[in-house]
Design a protein around this motif. Structure first.
Motif, short mmCIF file in Angstrom:
data_model
loop_
_atom_site.label_atom_id
_atom_site.label_comp_id
_atom_site.label_asym_id
_atom_site.label_seq_id
_atom_site.Cartn_x
_atom_site.Cartn_y
_atom_site.Cartn_z
N LYS A 71 46.41 59.97 -13.98
CA LYS A 71 45.33 60.73 -13.39
C LYS A 71 44.06 60.06 -13.77
CE LYS A 71 44.84 64.37 -16.55
NZ LYS A 71 44.89 65.89 -16.74
N ASN A 72 44.08 59.35 -15.04
CA ASN A 72 42.76 58.97 -15.28
C ASN A 72 42.72 57.45 -15.32
OD1 ASN A 72 41.54 61.29 -15.72
ND2 ASN A 72 42.64 61.67 -17.68
N GLN A 73 43.68 56.63 -14.82
CA GLN A 73 43.72 55.35 -15.01
C GLN A 73 42.74 54.79 -13.76
OE1 GLN A 73 45.70 53.12 -16.76
NE2 GLN A 73 46.83 54.93 -17.75
N PRO A 74 41.80 53.83 -14.31
CA PRO A 74 40.94 53.64 -13.40
C PRO A 74 41.45 52.27 -12.12
CG PRO A 74 40.96 52.07 -15.39
CD PRO A 74 41.87 53.30 -15.83
N GLU A 75 42.43 51.90 -12.32
CA GLU A 75 42.98 51.22 -11.42
C GLU A 75 43.90 51.82 -10.27
OE1 GLU A 75 44.61 47.54 -12.67
OE2 GLU A 75 42.75 47.05 -14.13
N ILE A 76 44.06 53.12 -10.51
CA ILE A 76 44.97 53.97 -9.79
C ILE A 76 44.38 54.99 -9.10
CG2 ILE A 76 47.15 55.38 -9.70
CD1 ILE A 76 48.15 53.73 -12.04
N PRO A 77 44.25 54.96 -7.73
CA PRO A 77 43.81 56.32 -6.88
C PRO A 77 44.50 57.48 -7.22
CG PRO A 77 44.12 54.40 -5.37
CD PRO A 77 45.08 54.11 -6.72
N PRO A 78 43.59 58.73 -7.28
CA PRO A 78 44.15 59.98 -7.47
C PRO A 78 45.22 60.31 -6.69
CG PRO A 78 41.71 59.90 -7.76
CD PRO A 78 41.84 58.80 -7.34
N THR A 79 44.92 59.97 -5.26
CA THR A 79 45.96 60.11 -4.24
C THR A 79 47.31 59.62 -4.52
OG1 THR A 79 44.91 58.25 -2.86
CG2 THR A 79 44.41 60.49 -2.51
N ALA A 80 47.40 58.41 -5.12
CA ALA A 80 48.47 57.57 -5.57
C ALA A 80 48.97 58.39 -7.05
CB ALA A 80 48.29 56.09 -5.99
N ALA A 81 48.33 58.91 -7.72
CA ALA A 81 48.88 59.55 -9.06
C ALA A 81 49.46 60.85 -8.73
CB ALA A 81 47.69 59.76 -9.76
N VAL A 82 49.05 61.60 -7.52
CA VAL A 82 49.50 62.78 -7.22
C VAL A 82 51.10 63.01 -6.82
CG1 VAL A 82 49.09 62.92 -4.81
CG2 VAL A 82 48.87 65.03 -6.21
N VAL A 83 51.36 61.70 -6.31
CA VAL A 83 53.05 61.36 -6.17
C VAL A 83 54.03 61.71 -7.13
CG1 VAL A 83 54.71 60.01 -5.27
CG2 VAL A 83 52.32 59.97 -4.17
N ALA A 84 53.30 61.44 -8.30
CA ALA A 84 54.23 61.52 -9.77
C ALA A 84 54.48 63.11 -9.77
CB ALA A 84 53.52 60.88 -10.78
N LEU A 85 53.30 63.81 -9.64
CA LEU A 85 53.59 65.32 -9.81
C LEU A 85 53.90 66.03 -8.74
CD1 LEU A 85 51.92 67.56 -11.63
CD2 LEU A 85 49.98 67.62 -10.01
N GLN A 86 53.97 65.53 -7.56
CA GLN A 86 54.30 66.52 -6.53
C GLN A 86 55.69 66.06 -5.76
OE1 GLN A 86 51.26 66.99 -3.80
NE2 GLN A 86 49.87 68.25 -5.02
N HIS A 87 56.51 64.99 -6.33
CA HIS A 87 57.41 64.30 -5.35
C HIS A 87 58.68 65.35 -5.43
CE1 HIS A 87 58.36 62.37 -9.28
NE2 HIS A 87 59.61 62.34 -8.76
N HIS A 88 58.83 66.27 -6.37
CA HIS A 88 59.98 67.28 -6.14
C HIS A 88 59.54 68.53 -5.79
CE1 HIS A 88 63.08 65.03 -8.13
NE2 HIS A 88 62.11 64.38 -9.04
N GLU A 89 58.24 68.65 -5.16
CA GLU A 89 58.03 69.94 -4.46
C GLU A 89 58.57 69.79 -3.14
OE1 GLU A 89 56.28 72.20 -5.50
OE2 GLU A 89 55.03 71.63 -7.07
#
Length: 404
Positions: free
Chosen positions: A239-257
């Motif tokens: 979530k705080n990686q400067p080279e990774i957009p938040p929209t990409a980071a959210v995949v890790a959080l939500q892919h089992h919803e």
């Protein structure tokens, strides 16, 4: 020993290596334990680090079974010489897959080492920098290759080392998710963010104890709860990686919803789940079901797609699921199938949008005798003809006779 293409074969690292055979053949997948002398390998097999174990065109022997299994290779593609002119096309080249897998492996090793060092130092809140330049360049290559094959439905299932499941799974999910994003009309920028997010969707597993992550048996309820933490752990890492957009980071959080609710970690439903994660949820399940594991053989594409659209359909965005079904061939090009009335045919072409109704070539009569003049049927037009099942025994018998 020489292969049928005339090139010499050499023994290296307990595996026979032969030059590529320039001819093109239709393929089918068999368990490694079913290899029989005289079969020819149809798709090059690579080790986890990208080393060629067996080159396409190799004439196989039963003595290869043990070495291949020792590398974790549980299935192989075999040449089906009933239809030697049919060319199964993969949507992304082996070279690009290997390049992305190597880059992803280095990324995971760097993150794992940084986390271990932080834990040793007693740091509770630490986020190692994830370098993405190489990943992004290879992602652009994947997008270019996918866009260059706009009509081809995915047919070949990736052959991977069973002990490298997490790594190979992440690469395959990235490729298939990008394919689905193209089918859904995502912009180029969206495709790049989607590909990066799905590639890193399981990055949180680097913090899961190896004895749980690699356990060959069913997890206990306590272990399952620990495994579920990989979603939140992945989000914390990204979530705080400067080279990774938040929209990409959210995949890790939500892919089992799950679309209808009941998923984790937050029991979200329908449009509460970000669209990249809704894409990843479908592909993640499909690739997991079709992958061979140490403790079970993967489902065929047809069986996996039937599960996704049947008992599991409430898990997924219905619009996204329909688009995915249009992209994946239930019966891969080169498959031997049984048609209505008992005739046997080989699948010769499958296009997106009509992947479940491929073009087939009838080769065997219901009694097993060769069709005097093989002919093709477009199942999209000939609606009265159905594929009953995929079969291998006819091709196996033919190849045993060829080897005598």
């Amino acid at each position: 020993m020489r292969n049928r293409g005339g090139g010499p074969c050499i023994l290296r690292d307990a595996a026979l290596i032969c030059p590529s055979n320039p001819e093109v053949y239709t393929l089918y997948r068999v368990p490694t334990t079913d290899i029989r002398a005289g079969m020819r390998l149809g798709k090059t097999i690579f080790s986890a680090n990208g080393q060629v174990l067996l080159q396409a065109g190799t004439v196989l022997r039963e003595s290869f079974i043990g070495p291949l299994l020792s590398y974790g290779i549980t299935t192989v593609y075999i040449v089906n010489e009933l239809a030697p002119d049919v060319e199964p096309l993969d949507v992304v080249s082996d070279e690009t897959r290997i390049q992305l897998k190597d880059q992803m492996q280095r990324t995971m090793e760097e993150v794992r080492a940084a986390l271990a060092e932080a834990t040793h130092a007693g740091l509770r809140h630490f986020s190692p920098t994830i370098r993405t330049d190489g990943l992004k360049q290879t992602i652009d290559q994947i997008i270019a290759e996918l866009l260059s094959n706009p009509k081809v439905a995915v047919s070949l299932v990736d052959i991977r080392s069973a002990d490298q499941y997490t790594l190979s799974h992440s690469v395959n999910v990235c490729i298939l998710s990008t394919l689905l994003g193209i089918e859904l009309g995502f912009s180029l920028d969206d495709l790049r963010d989607l590909a990066l997010g799905t590639l890193l969707h399981d990055i949180g597993k680097v913090a899961i104890p190896p004895e749980i992550l690699n356990k060959p048996d069913r997890l206990t309820p306590e272990e399952a709860e620990i495994m579920k933490r990989h979603t939140v752990l992945g989000w914390e890492l990204l979530k705080n990686q400067p080279e990774i957009p938040p929209t990409a980071a959210v995949v890790a959080l939500q892919h089992h919803e799950r679309w209808a609710g009941g998923g984790y970690p937050h029991n979200l439903r329908d449009n509460q789940i970000y669209r990249y994660a809704r894409v990843c949820a479908i592909v993640d399940c499909y690739d997991a079901m079709t992958s061979d594991r140490i403790y079970r053989k993967g489902l065929s594409p047809a069986m996996a797609l039937e599960s996704l659209s049947g008992p599991m359909h409430g898990f997924f965005d219905p619009h996204f699921l329909l688009a995915f079904l249009n992209c994946i061939a239930p019966w891969p090009v080169g498959s031997m199938v049984e048609l209505t009335g008992g005739r046997k045919a080989v699948v010769v072409a499958a296009e997106r949008g009509r992947a479940d109704r491929p073009r087939v070539r009838v080769l065997l009569e219901p009694d097993g005798s060769p069709t005097p003049q093989p002919y093709e049927i477009d199942l999209f037009r000939e609606r009265h003809v159905e594929i009953i099942r995929e079969v291998h025994e006819d091709a196996d018998q033919y190849m045993r006779e060829m080897a005598v």
